[in-house]
Design a protein around this motif. Structure first.
Motif, PDB file in Angstrom:
ATOM      1  N   LEU A 267      52.765  43.461 -58.451  1.00 57.23           N
ATOM      2  CA  LEU A 267      52.368  44.968 -58.363  1.00 57.23           C
ATOM      3  C   LEU A 267      50.848  44.648 -58.295  1.00 57.23           C
ATOM      4  O   LEU A 267      50.164  45.774 -57.942  1.00 57.23           O
ATOM      5  CB  LEU A 267      52.742  45.736 -59.432  1.00 57.23           C
ATOM      6  N   HIS A 268      50.299  43.461 -58.432  1.00 58.66           N
ATOM      7  CA  HIS A 268      48.833  43.431 -58.217  1.00 58.66           C
ATOM      8  C   HIS A 268      48.371  42.107 -57.243  1.00 58.66           C
ATOM      9  O   HIS A 268      48.745  42.257 -56.194  1.00 58.66           O
ATOM     10  CB  HIS A 268      48.441  42.947 -59.595  1.00 58.66           C
ATOM     11  N   ARG A 304      60.242  47.894 -53.046  1.00 55.40           N
ATOM     12  CA  ARG A 304      59.058  48.791 -52.721  1.00 55.40           C
ATOM     13  C   ARG A 304      58.428  48.051 -51.293  1.00 55.40           C
ATOM     14  O   ARG A 304      58.538  46.821 -51.359  1.00 55.40           O
ATOM     15  CB  ARG A 304      58.136  48.736 -53.818  1.00 55.40           C
ATOM     16  N   LEU A 305      57.843  48.905 -50.652  1.00 54.50           N
ATOM     17  CA  LEU A 305      57.041  48.131 -49.511  1.00 54.50           C
ATOM     18  C   LEU A 305      55.918  47.579 -49.863  1.00 54.50           C
ATOM     19  O   LEU A 305      55.009  48.144 -50.427  1.00 54.50           O
ATOM     20  CB  LEU A 305      56.772  49.473 -48.359  1.00 54.50           C
ATOM     21  N   GLY A 307      52.476  45.808 -50.460  1.00 52.05           N
ATOM     22  CA  GLY A 307      51.144  45.853 -49.609  1.00 52.05           C
ATOM     23  C   GLY A 307      50.814  47.102 -49.366  1.00 52.05           C
ATOM     24  O   GLY A 307      50.006  47.446 -48.593  1.00 52.05           O
ATOM     25  N   PHE A 308      51.780  48.074 -49.774  1.00 51.45           N
ATOM     26  CA  PHE A 308      51.476  49.450 -49.441  1.00 51.45           C
ATOM     27  C   PHE A 308      51.181  50.331 -50.891  1.00 51.45           C
ATOM     28  O   PHE A 308      52.018  49.821 -51.776  1.00 51.45           O
ATOM     29  CB  PHE A 308      52.870  50.221 -48.903  1.00 51.45           C
ATOM     30  N   ARG A 311      46.822  52.157 -56.734  1.00 51.19           N
ATOM     31  CA  ARG A 311      46.523  53.038 -57.911  1.00 51.19           C
ATOM     32  C   ARG A 311      45.277  54.070 -57.430  1.00 51.19           C
ATOM     33  O   ARG A 311      45.273  55.199 -57.941  1.00 51.19           O
ATOM     34  CB  ARG A 311      46.262  52.429 -58.957  1.00 51.19           C
ATOM     35  N   TYR A 356      57.909  60.403 -46.071  1.00 54.33           N
ATOM     36  CA  TYR A 356      57.958  59.932 -47.822  1.00 54.33           C
ATOM     37  C   TYR A 356      56.307  59.163 -48.174  1.00 54.33           C
ATOM     38  O   TYR A 356      55.860  59.411 -48.899  1.00 54.33           O
ATOM     39  CB  TYR A 356      58.860  58.855 -47.778  1.00 54.33           C
TER      40      TYR A 356
HETATM   41  N1  ACO Z   1      56.935  51.593 -51.691  1.00 45.91           N
HETATM   42  C1  ACO Z   1      57.662  52.591 -51.656  1.00 45.91           C
HETATM   43  N2  ACO Z   1      57.312  53.614 -52.650  1.00 45.91           N
HETATM   44  C2  ACO Z   1      56.164  53.604 -53.293  1.00 45.91           C
HETATM   45  C3  ACO Z   1      55.121  52.534 -53.180  1.00 45.91           C
HETATM   46  C4  ACO Z   1      55.689  51.456 -52.193  1.00 45.91           C
HETATM   47  N3  ACO Z   1      55.012  50.380 -52.174  1.00 45.91           N
HETATM   48  N4  ACO Z   1      54.146  52.633 -53.893  1.00 45.91           N
HETATM   49  C5  ACO Z   1      54.297  53.935 -54.656  1.00 45.91           C
HETATM   50  N5  ACO Z   1      55.599  54.327 -54.238  1.00 45.91           N
HETATM   51  C6  ACO Z   1      55.901  55.890 -54.677  1.00 45.91           C
HETATM   52  C7  ACO Z   1      56.362  55.632 -55.931  1.00 45.91           C
HETATM   53  O1  ACO Z   1      57.977  55.410 -56.071  1.00 45.91           O
HETATM   54  C8  ACO Z   1      56.218  57.097 -56.345  1.00 45.91           C
HETATM   55  O2  ACO Z   1      57.203  57.990 -55.801  1.00 45.91           O
HETATM   56  P1  ACO Z   1      57.725  59.012 -56.804  1.00 45.91           P
HETATM   57  O3  ACO Z   1      56.274  60.167 -56.760  1.00 45.91           O
HETATM   58  O4  ACO Z   1      58.774  59.997 -55.946  1.00 45.91           O
HETATM   59  O5  ACO Z   1      58.047  58.877 -58.063  1.00 45.91           O
HETATM   60  C9  ACO Z   1      54.846  57.443 -55.753  1.00 45.91           C
HETATM   61  O6  ACO Z   1      54.893  56.560 -54.516  1.00 45.91           O
HETATM   62  C10 ACO Z   1      53.591  57.372 -56.748  1.00 45.91           C
HETATM   63  O7  ACO Z   1      53.767  55.679 -57.289  1.00 45.91           O
HETATM   64  P2  ACO Z   1      53.096  54.997 -58.491  1.00 45.91           P
HETATM   65  O8  ACO Z   1      54.143  54.021 -58.781  1.00 45.91           O
HETATM   66  O9  ACO Z   1      53.076  56.333 -59.530  1.00 45.91           O
HETATM   67  O10 ACO Z   1      51.796  55.056 -58.059  1.00 45.91           O
HETATM   68  P3  ACO Z   1      50.914  53.942 -58.669  1.00 45.91           P
HETATM   69  O11 ACO Z   1      49.521  54.500 -58.547  1.00 45.91           O
HETATM   70  O12 ACO Z   1      51.407  53.837 -60.278  1.00 45.91           O
HETATM   71  O13 ACO Z   1      51.375  52.497 -58.300  1.00 45.91           O
HETATM   72  C11 ACO Z   1      51.174  50.633 -57.016  1.00 45.91           C
HETATM   73  C12 ACO Z   1      50.270  51.749 -57.451  1.00 45.91           C
HETATM   74  C13 ACO Z   1      51.670  49.772 -58.263  1.00 45.91           C
HETATM   75  C14 ACO Z   1      50.021  49.604 -56.357  1.00 45.91           C
HETATM   76  C15 ACO Z   1      52.389  50.949 -56.103  1.00 45.91           C
HETATM   77  O14 ACO Z   1      51.937  51.645 -54.881  1.00 45.91           O
HETATM   78  C16 ACO Z   1      53.192  49.705 -55.527  1.00 45.91           C
HETATM   79  O15 ACO Z   1      53.780  49.189 -56.496  1.00 45.91           O
HETATM   80  N6  ACO Z   1      52.742  49.140 -54.211  1.00 45.91           N
HETATM   81  C17 ACO Z   1      53.268  47.834 -54.091  1.00 45.91           C
HETATM   82  C18 ACO Z   1      52.706  46.697 -54.620  1.00 45.91           C
HETATM   83  C19 ACO Z   1      51.374  46.431 -54.271  1.00 45.91           C
HETATM   84  O16 ACO Z   1      51.192  46.363 -52.701  1.00 45.91           O
HETATM   85  N7  ACO Z   1      50.290  46.192 -54.971  1.00 45.91           N
HETATM   86  C20 ACO Z   1      49.301  45.727 -54.626  1.00 45.91           C
HETATM   87  C21 ACO Z   1      47.957  46.856 -54.963  1.00 45.91           C
HETATM   88  S1  ACO Z   1      46.427  46.254 -54.543  1.00 45.91           S
HETATM   89  C22 ACO Z   1      46.134  45.141 -55.644  1.00 45.91           C
HETATM   90  O17 ACO Z   1      46.421  45.089 -56.837  1.00 45.91           O
HETATM   91  C23 ACO Z   1      45.087  43.856 -55.414  1.00 45.91           C
END
Ligand code: ACO
Length: 381
Positions: A267-268, A304-305, A307-308, A311, A356
């Motif tokens: 996730l990071h 989850r997708l 790279g999408f 936070r 979405y």
């Molecule tokens: N694909 C599908 N749905 C998603 C995604 C995704 N990548 N990211 C967030 N959502 C949805 C969640 O399910 C949630 O839906 P809901 O409101 O219906 O429950 C909503 O969007 C909000 O998501 P949260 O998890 O509350 O967002 P948060 O800010 O906590 O998470 C995170 C951020 C962890 C980066 C998340 O977007 C994710 O898991 N992304 C995919 C992993 C990723 O690409 N990480 C790299 C981040 S950049 C870095 O760290 C260097």
């Protein structure tokens, strides 16, 4: 909120009791409520899972605006730095509050060069990891072990910090390259003082006794950009981990090793690896985008997708934009076509039209395209 000659405060009413909490304003008008004495004053603590509303300190280093997609280091726009500076200059900027002048840069580079080797005894560590060991695991072990070979010096803590942080910046590159060489079963290539920071790293990674590596300026420039874009990102998961572990008074190597472990997570920082896995899966599945978009939206499916979403950024991650451009550029210069880039482009296009993703402000983050650019530079998953 109250304003006046006295510092502005916010009022918090619990029952009949009103408490004044100091307001803090950042250099760009960003606002915070200082609750550091809340428990003492009121008997209450705050509950903020995931620290979505909590800053653990004020920072003079990185500014980011997640709504507008703005990122700057010490007041310099990230794009400006990525296009015009070397990673070493930016590292100096982060550590010292200003860009280096010529003399400061030469002396910083000199230290980086001086610290580039790792103790020969540490090289034996690499022999004892199983062949499938994750490079992140090796990196954290090696960085953690540095304190046994290079103890922080016991004089002025600020001087110690400078030396130790510069050592880390230098040695981390040697460790990463040696770990790759060992995984390939190739002889190690030692650092060279005639190469730039990035050129040296690439040479340690790819030079072989049977075939000399030609350090191409375009590849160096792309890696330089990537390192600048990742040099700092405020109070993210790994930085917060380093700060938390460091607050116990451990040595800097141990705190950074903990941060590396946090960064490992999918996730990071591990997201770029997850992105490649995902794109490869979609490619092998006849580019069935619909299936994977539906899976990402399905709350009963953990997919989850990768790279999408982010936070903090609720718009396009500014780093993602720069990497995407660099990715297009390097593929063009090296005359490589990567089907995964087409898959990524198409996936982004579809997701960004989907309700979405629109509703939840889910945009490509830094890792969406960085996963593609590394293999182009020769750095495998
Ligand atoms: N694909 C599908 N749905 C998603 C995604 C995704 N990548 N990211 C967030 N959502 C949805 C969640 O399910 C949630 O839906 P809901 O409101 O219906 O429950 C909503 O969007 C909000 O998501 P949260 O998890 O509350 O967002 P948060 O800010 O906590 O998470 C995170 C951020 C962890 C980066 C998340 O977007 C994710 O898991 N992304 C995919 C992993 C990723 O690409 N990480 C790299 C981040 S950049 C870095 O760290 C260097």
């Amino acid at each position: 909120m109250t304003h006046g000659k006295t510092p502005p405060t916010a009022e918090l009413k619990i029952g009949d009791q009103v408490y004044n909490l100091p307001l803090v304003e950042g250099t760009r008008g960003d606002k915070a409520i200082d609750i550091s004495r809340l428990l003492q004053k009121t008997g209450y603590i705050t509950l903020d899972p995931g620290f979505k509303n909590t800053g653990s300190c004020t920072s003079a280093i990185t500014f980011l605006d997640g709504k507008e997609g703005i990122l700057s280091y010490r007041g310099y726009d990230i794009e400006d730095l990525a296009n015009n500076c070397s990673f070493v200059e930016v590292a100096f900027l982060l550590l010292h509050d200003k860009l280096p002048n010529e003399q400061e840069l030469e002396s910083f580079k000199g230290l980086i060069e001086r610290f580039a080797l790792i103790h020969e005894d540490m090289i034996h560590f690499f022999d004892h990891f199983p062949s499938h060991t994750s490079p992140m695991s090796i990196l954290s072990v090696m960085v953690n072990s540095l304190c046994n070979y290079y103890p922080e010096m016991s004089g002025d803590p600020l001087v110690d910090f400078d030396i130790t942080s510069t050592r880390l910046i230098s040695k981390i590159r040697t460790i990463a390259a040696f770990s790759y060489k060992k995984s390939m079963g190739h002889p190690l290539v030692y650092p060279r003082s005639d190469l730039s920071y990035c050129g040296n790293f690439l040479n340690m990674m790819f030079d072989k006794p049977v075939r000399r590596y030609i350090v191409r300026p375009e590849v160096v420039a792309a890696l330089n950009k990537l390192l600048i874009l990742h040099a700092d990102h405020e109070q993210n998961c790994s930085t917060s981990t380093v700060r938390l572990v460091g607050s116990a008074g451990v040595n800097l190597y141990a705190a950074i090793a903990a941060g590396i472990n946090a960064l490992w997570g999918p996730l990071h920082g591990g997201a770029n690896e997850a992105v490649i896995d995902m794109l490869e899966t979609i490619y092998a599945d006849d580019s069935n985008f619909k299936k994977y978009i539906e899976k990402a939206k399905d709350k009963n499916d953990p997919f989850r997708l990768s790279g999408f979403g982010h936070r903090v950024y609720k718009t396009y991650d500014p780093r993602g934009k720069i990497i995407k451009k660099a990715c297009d550029e390097i593929l063009r210069v090296l005359e490589i076509s990567d089907p995964l880039l087409d898959i990524a482009d198409r996936l982004e296009e579809i997701a960004r039209k989907d309700e979405y993703f629109i509703e939840r402000h889910l945009y490509p983050n830094v890792d969406f395209y960085s996963g593609i650019i590394y293999p182009t530079l020769g750095i495998p998953k």
